[in-house]
Design a protein around this motif. Sequence first.
Motif, short mmCIF file in Angstrom:
data_model
loop_
_atom_site.label_atom_id
_atom_site.label_comp_id
_atom_site.label_asym_id
_atom_site.label_seq_id
_atom_site.Cartn_x
_atom_site.Cartn_y
_atom_site.Cartn_z
N CYS A 1 16.51 -4.97 76.40
CA CYS A 1 17.25 -3.79 76.88
C CYS A 1 18.35 -3.44 75.88
N ASP A 2 18.11 -2.44 75.08
CA ASP A 2 19.11 -2.01 74.11
C ASP A 2 20.06 -0.96 74.71
N ASP A 3 19.60 -0.31 75.77
CA ASP A 3 20.37 0.78 76.37
C ASP A 3 20.78 0.43 77.79
N VAL A 4 21.97 0.88 78.17
CA VAL A 4 22.57 0.50 79.44
C VAL A 4 23.05 1.75 80.18
N LEU A 5 22.75 1.82 81.48
CA LEU A 5 23.27 2.87 82.35
C LEU A 5 24.10 2.21 83.44
N LEU A 6 25.37 2.56 83.52
CA LEU A 6 26.27 2.03 84.55
C LEU A 6 26.25 2.99 85.72
N LYS B 1 36.89 1.49 78.04
CA LYS B 1 36.93 0.14 77.50
C LYS B 1 35.71 -0.67 77.92
N VAL B 2 35.20 -0.43 79.13
CA VAL B 2 33.98 -1.10 79.56
C VAL B 2 32.82 -0.70 78.67
N ILE B 3 32.74 0.59 78.36
CA ILE B 3 31.70 1.07 77.44
C ILE B 3 31.82 0.37 76.10
N ARG B 4 33.04 0.24 75.62
CA ARG B 4 33.25 -0.40 74.31
C ARG B 4 32.85 -1.87 74.33
N LEU B 5 33.02 -2.54 75.48
CA LEU B 5 32.59 -3.93 75.58
C LEU B 5 31.09 -4.06 75.33
N PHE B 6 30.33 -3.14 75.93
CA PHE B 6 28.88 -3.16 75.72
C PHE B 6 28.53 -2.78 74.28
N GLU B 7 29.20 -1.77 73.77
CA GLU B 7 28.90 -1.32 72.40
C GLU B 7 29.23 -2.40 71.37
N LYS B 8 30.29 -3.16 71.65
CA LYS B 8 30.67 -4.24 70.73
C LYS B 8 29.57 -5.29 70.64
N LEU C 1 24.85 -12.01 81.60
CA LEU C 1 24.42 -10.61 81.60
C LEU C 1 23.91 -10.22 80.22
N TYR C 2 24.71 -10.47 79.18
CA TYR C 2 24.29 -10.10 77.83
C TYR C 2 23.01 -10.82 77.44
N ASN C 3 22.88 -12.09 77.81
CA ASN C 3 21.66 -12.83 77.48
C ASN C 3 20.45 -12.23 78.19
N PHE C 4 20.62 -11.84 79.46
CA PHE C 4 19.52 -11.22 80.21
C PHE C 4 19.08 -9.93 79.53
N LEU C 5 20.04 -9.10 79.14
CA LEU C 5 19.69 -7.83 78.50
C LEU C 5 18.95 -8.05 77.19
#
Length: 294
Positions: free
Chosen positions: A74-79, A119-126, A65-69
């Motif tokens: 894609c710097d920004d993510v909408l869940l 915490k999910v948000i923080r995973l992406f922000e990290k 997922l991170y590699n695809f983004l």
Amino acid sequence: MANPVEEQIGRLALIAGNGSLPVQIADALASDGREFEVVAIKGEADAATRHMAGVILGWGEVGRLYNFLKNNGCDDVLLIGGVTRRPDFTSIFGDFGTFRRLPSIFRALTGGDDSLLTKVIRLFEKEGFRVVGIKDVVPQLLASSGVLGNVQPKSKDWHDLELALKATEKLGELDIGQAAVAVGGRVIALEGAEGTDAMLVRCADLKNSGRVRNKGRSGVLVKTAKPGQDLRVDLPTIGPKTIELAVSAGLCGIAVEAYGALISNKEETLKKADSEGLFLIGIDGSSEAEEAGK
């Protein structure tokens, strides 16, 4: 006039779960000329979402997922969209990126709902991504302030609205739910883990069994965000099914938090509410409810 936050957002990734919202948001973004990619969650996203997705990934493919983004800029993510199935990490051994992040992932799966989402948000922000909300990219899908359709609430409805609103505030403080129903001057239902739809079914059962004795249609469903809730994720949402269930429960109307609640299939929802004689209103808070009802 452009949304000032929107101007700062580059290429967007929609991490899409179940339901129709991912497609609605993708359509709105396309209409606005926005560049985006759709990542469908395997086992959650429906056929329409999977059809437009650039990739379909399971829970154990966080590295991919991170590699695809990153590969797609894609710097920004909408869940967006629901997640109902227990995470399945059976594919983890084929994804070293997930394996090395396991400690952080497992920490994110503990705690209450709000804790989990944070915490999910923080995973992406990290990882260097920015998590954005619907209000940042497609604010037109949110409820505005005031009466949203053609049906106006009656004076008797405001007391029920105020009672249900106070109940949602207490629910939010306890991190239990987002919705409550008041009928005839008393709160008859509070949303728990079962969700708003199941709560409305319970309201219909109460009326049909005679436990709620008000004649004719009466009562209001109020749905608001929890105090301090991160509005980038898990927005209070209503849609056509909410209207159907509210009518079955014999309610007069629905109030949602203005600019803090999402209306799924907005045009269809408003049209259905009008045809059923059900009012829809966006409220800014308890003070507005009290003033409007005077």
